[in-house]
Design an enzyme around this catalytic site. Structure first.
Site, short mmCIF file in Angstrom:
data_model
loop_
_atom_site.label_atom_id
_atom_site.label_comp_id
_atom_site.label_asym_id
_atom_site.label_seq_id
_atom_site.Cartn_x
_atom_site.Cartn_y
_atom_site.Cartn_z
CG HIS A 91 -107.10 -61.00 -31.41
ND1 HIS A 91 -108.12 -60.24 -30.80
CD2 HIS A 91 -107.17 -62.25 -30.69
CE1 HIS A 91 -108.60 -60.94 -29.93
NE2 HIS A 91 -108.05 -62.09 -29.77
N GLY A 92 -105.35 -62.86 -34.50
CA GLY A 92 -105.32 -64.04 -34.78
C GLY A 92 -104.07 -64.71 -34.58
#
Length: 155
Positions: free
Chosen positions: A67-68
């Site tokens: 994720h980011g």
């Protein structure tokens, strides 16, 4: 919130020829960039990879949630990749990862980001859900299962 709302059919793949964590992240970046026109595949990949450098997003039991947060993302967006054969992912249990759920959220969505990650962790900690996901034969079945998972069920 229904986790399935973050996905679209074109961002759910069953892939047989991914041989590494890096290649899986590249594919997820490509899948997500098709929905996030302000971001390139490379920018998304770099964000996912940067997060991995802080510590593996492998949960264990063959699952990872790369994720980011990215300034160019206008909304939360996800991609789901199911591998035929797991890849080494530096997961805490050292098991190969065969289910990857990538998440990109706008840079300023800290609370939403954490809520989504908590829901995903709960979903992927259920052995029955994992068994059902692994037994699916195609992307549409995967998407249907995720959409049917009740994120409002008591923990």
């Amino acid at each position: 919130m229904n986790i399935g709302d973050l996905l679209a059919p074109e961002r759910v793949h069953c892939q047989t020829d991914v041989s590494s964590k890096k290649r899986a992240l590249e594919m997820l970046g490509e899948m997500l960039s098709n929905h996030l026109p302000k971001l390139t595949q490379g920018e998304i990949f770099d964000s996912l990879l940067a997060r991995e450098r802080l510590g593996s997003t492998g949960l264990g039991h063959g699952v990872a949630i790369p994720h980011g947060r990215l300034a160019g993302a206008s909304e939360a967006c996800a991609a789901l990749l199911k591998l035929e054969k797991g890849v080494d992912y530096d997961a805490p249990d050292s098991e190969p990862v065969d289910i990857l759920f990538a998440l990109v959220v706008p840079a300023d969505c800290t609370d939403e980001h954490l809520q989504i990650l908590a829901l995903l962790a709960r979903m992927f900690s259920d052995p029955e859900t994992l068994a059902r996901l692994r037994s699916t034969s195609g992307p549409s079945d995967l998407l249907t299962l995720v959409r049917e998972w009740d994120t409002e069920a008591p923990g």
